[in-house]
Motif scaffolding. Structure first.
Motif, PDB file in Angstrom:
ATOM      1  N   LEU A  91       1.610  13.253   1.598  1.00 27.31           N
ATOM      2  CA  LEU A  91       0.919  11.961   1.671  1.00 27.31           C
ATOM      3  C   LEU A  91      -0.523  12.090   1.187  1.00 27.31           C
ATOM      4  CD1 LEU A  91       1.300   9.007   2.560  1.00 27.31           C
ATOM      5  CD2 LEU A  91       0.428   9.665   4.804  1.00 27.31           C
ATOM      6  N   ILE A  92      -1.185  13.183   1.570  1.00 26.64           N
ATOM      7  CA  ILE A  92      -2.559  13.425   1.122  1.00 26.64           C
ATOM      8  C   ILE A  92      -2.610  13.548  -0.393  1.00 26.64           C
ATOM      9  CG2 ILE A  92      -4.421  15.134   1.113  1.00 26.64           C
ATOM     10  CD1 ILE A  92      -3.680  15.683   4.083  1.00 26.64           C
TER      11      ILE A  92
ATOM     12  N   PHE B 257       6.158   4.279   4.138  1.00 27.66           N
ATOM     13  CA  PHE B 257       6.935   3.666   5.220  1.00 27.66           C
ATOM     14  C   PHE B 257       7.762   4.716   5.956  1.00 27.66           C
ATOM     15  CE2 PHE B 257      11.094   2.020   6.576  1.00 27.66           C
ATOM     16  CZ  PHE B 257      10.681   1.127   7.558  1.00 27.66           C
ATOM     17  N   TRP B 258       8.469   5.558   5.196  1.00 28.98           N
ATOM     18  CA  TRP B 258       9.304   6.573   5.830  1.00 28.98           C
ATOM     19  C   TRP B 258       8.478   7.675   6.482  1.00 28.98           C
ATOM     20  CZ3 TRP B 258      13.826   5.399   7.338  1.00 28.98           C
ATOM     21  CH2 TRP B 258      14.596   4.484   6.620  1.00 28.98           C
ATOM     22  N   VAL B 259       7.299   7.930   5.960  1.00 26.99           N
ATOM     23  CA  VAL B 259       6.391   8.866   6.620  1.00 26.99           C
ATOM     24  C   VAL B 259       5.985   8.310   7.982  1.00 26.99           C
ATOM     25  CG1 VAL B 259       4.058   9.848   6.552  1.00 26.99           C
ATOM     26  CG2 VAL B 259       5.508   9.987   4.540  1.00 26.99           C
TER      27      VAL B 259
ATOM     28  N   TYR C  85       1.613  -0.495   8.835  1.00 22.96           N
ATOM     29  CA  TYR C  85       0.959  -1.811   8.718  1.00 22.96           C
ATOM     30  C   TYR C  85       1.101  -2.406   7.321  1.00 22.96           C
ATOM     31  CZ  TYR C  85      -1.227  -0.524  13.151  1.00 22.96           C
ATOM     32  OH  TYR C  85      -1.441  -0.157  14.457  1.00 22.96           O
ATOM     33  N   LEU C  86       1.022  -1.580   6.286  1.00 17.16           N
ATOM     34  CA  LEU C  86       1.100  -2.087   4.911  1.00 17.16           C
ATOM     35  C   LEU C  86       2.438  -2.747   4.624  1.00 17.16           C
ATOM     36  CD1 LEU C  86      -0.631   0.668   2.729  1.00 17.16           C
ATOM     37  CD2 LEU C  86      -1.514  -1.585   3.336  1.00 17.16           C
ATOM     38  N   ASN C  87       3.498  -2.266   5.289  1.00 19.57           N
ATOM     39  CA  ASN C  87       4.817  -2.862   5.086  1.00 19.57           C
ATOM     40  C   ASN C  87       5.043  -4.075   5.979  1.00 19.57           C
ATOM     41  OD1 ASN C  87       5.111   0.345   4.790  1.00 19.57           O
ATOM     42  ND2 ASN C  87       6.452  -0.645   3.313  1.00 19.57           N
ATOM     43  N   ILE C  88       4.366  -4.103   7.133  1.00 16.99           N
ATOM     44  CA  ILE C  88       4.566  -5.194   8.086  1.00 16.99           C
ATOM     45  C   ILE C  88       3.788  -6.442   7.679  1.00 16.99           C
ATOM     46  CG2 ILE C  88       4.121  -5.919  10.470  1.00 16.99           C
ATOM     47  CD1 ILE C  88       4.678  -3.030  11.314  1.00 16.99           C
ATOM     48  N   ILE C  89       2.553  -6.267   7.213  1.00 20.33           N
ATOM     49  CA  ILE C  89       1.674  -7.409   6.915  1.00 20.33           C
ATOM     50  C   ILE C  89       2.288  -8.385   5.907  1.00 20.33           C
ATOM     51  CG2 ILE C  89      -0.510  -8.027   5.775  1.00 20.33           C
ATOM     52  CD1 ILE C  89      -1.789  -5.707   7.303  1.00 20.33           C
TER      53      ILE C  89
ATOM     54  N   LEU D 147      -6.470  -0.072   5.474  1.00 19.03           N
ATOM     55  CA  LEU D 147      -5.190   0.078   6.172  1.00 19.03           C
ATOM     56  C   LEU D 147      -4.336   1.153   5.537  1.00 19.03           C
ATOM     57  CD1 LEU D 147      -4.159  -3.639   6.872  1.00 19.03           C
ATOM     58  CD2 LEU D 147      -4.651  -1.883   8.584  1.00 19.03           C
ATOM     59  N   ARG D 148      -4.543   1.354   4.260  1.00 21.17           N
ATOM     60  CA  ARG D 148      -3.786   2.371   3.531  1.00 21.17           C
ATOM     61  C   ARG D 148      -4.039   3.770   4.084  1.00 21.17           C
ATOM     62  NH1 ARG D 148      -5.234   4.339  -2.546  1.00 21.17           N
ATOM     63  NH2 ARG D 148      -3.273   5.328  -3.079  1.00 21.17           N
ATOM     64  N   PHE D 149      -5.235   3.969   4.650  1.00 18.01           N
ATOM     65  CA  PHE D 149      -5.603   5.299   5.129  1.00 18.01           C
ATOM     66  C   PHE D 149      -5.172   5.554   6.570  1.00 18.01           C
ATOM     67  CE2 PHE D 149      -8.329   4.927   1.474  1.00 18.01           C
ATOM     68  CZ  PHE D 149      -8.414   6.225   0.992  1.00 18.01           C
ATOM     69  N   ILE D 150      -4.567   4.557   7.226  1.00 19.82           N
ATOM     70  CA  ILE D 150      -4.165   4.750   8.621  1.00 19.82           C
ATOM     71  C   ILE D 150      -3.094   5.834   8.765  1.00 19.82           C
ATOM     72  CG2 ILE D 150      -2.984   3.648  10.572  1.00 19.82           C
ATOM     73  CD1 ILE D 150      -4.610   1.155  10.037  1.00 19.82           C
ATOM     74  N   PRO D 151      -1.965   5.778   8.014  1.00 14.02           N
ATOM     75  CA  PRO D 151      -1.005   6.882   8.148  1.00 14.02           C
ATOM     76  C   PRO D 151      -1.584   8.211   7.704  1.00 14.02           C
ATOM     77  CG  PRO D 151      -0.405   5.431   6.314  1.00 14.02           C
ATOM     78  CD  PRO D 151      -1.476   4.746   7.085  1.00 14.02           C
TER      79      PRO D 151
END
Length: 235
Positions: A24-25, A49-51, A86-90, A105-109
């Motif tokens: 992911l990084i 999402f799967w991560v 969150y990116l998939n839910i919003i 929000l992209r940096f939350i996971p």
């Protein structure tokens, strides 16, 4: 489940989290440096999402295996919040968010992965104090790296001192070590990151001094004990 089986299972789980966190990084780093629109990158959206699903699975498995479940929840509840995709839910909810909010929000996971990464690295050390030092150090390094990514994206088009990512990374390292830098932020985000990195450096770098002092004291303590014991066993 026996203690040995539990340890093997947790080791496999932590390894999976480590691998996913690193991927992911790398994924976000490449997209950020190349200035790609992550919302239009279908592969990235599916992967993150799967991560997040894997992170949620990890949280509940560790909760299930924990002997003190309420204590685990009290110390790790934010891991669950950081694992939500969150990116998939919003987009499904129709919430109106700004481009800036989506960007962060992209940096939350990624933050969830960084925390897991630092904790797993800390587990490697058998010495409790050294493990704490390694955990804090890895958090500082990861935060500096991510801050440099954000700084580069926000400043490269408006700051003449930031021509590539390595300028931003040099700026991040200089701020985290509180040495100062000849690159000055011109955006609000850049100034906020400057304050955050400097504050983290002030808080965390004294730990190295404490560890060095503790290591020297333990070394001389062992040396004195060895000398005393050698005199005691002498005929």
């Amino acid at each position: 489940m026996s203690a040995a089986q539990k340890k093997i299972f947790l080791d496999l789980l932590h390894t999976m989290i480590l691998v996913l966190s690193v991927i992911l990084i790398v994924y976000i780093s490449v997209d950020s440096i190349n200035d790609r629109n992550f919302l239009e990158n279908h592969d990235y959206m599916v992967f993150q999402f799967w991560v997040c699903v894997a992170f949620i699975f990890d949280f509940f498995v560790e909760l299930w295996l924990s002997q003190r479940k309420w204590e685990f929840i009290r110390h790790r509840w934010y891991f669950l919040l950081l694992s939500i995709p969150y990116l998939n839910i919003i987009p499904l909810t129709g919430w109106l968010v700004t481009e800036e909010e989506l960007y962060f929000l992209r940096f939350i996971p990624l933050a969830r992965g960084a925390l897991a990464l630092s904790i797993v690295i800390g587990y490697i050390s058998k010495n409790k104090f050294l493990g704490l030092l390694v955990t804090y150090s890895s958090i500082l390094i990861l935060v500096t790296y991510f801050a440099a990514l954000i700084f580069y994206q926000k400043e490269n088009s408006v700051n003449s001192g930031v021509t590539d990512y390595w300028d931003a990374f040099w700026w991040g390292c200089s701020q985290a070590t509180t040495l100062g830098c000849d690159i000055y932020p011109v955006t609000a985000v850049g100034r906020i990151l400057c304050c955050i990195l400097s504050a983290m450096g002030i808080v965390m770098f004294p730990l190295f001094t404490v560890y060095a002092t503790d290591a020297i004291q333990r070394y001389y303590s062992r040396k004195v004990d060895t000398t005393v014991n050698s005199h005691i066993v002498k005929p």
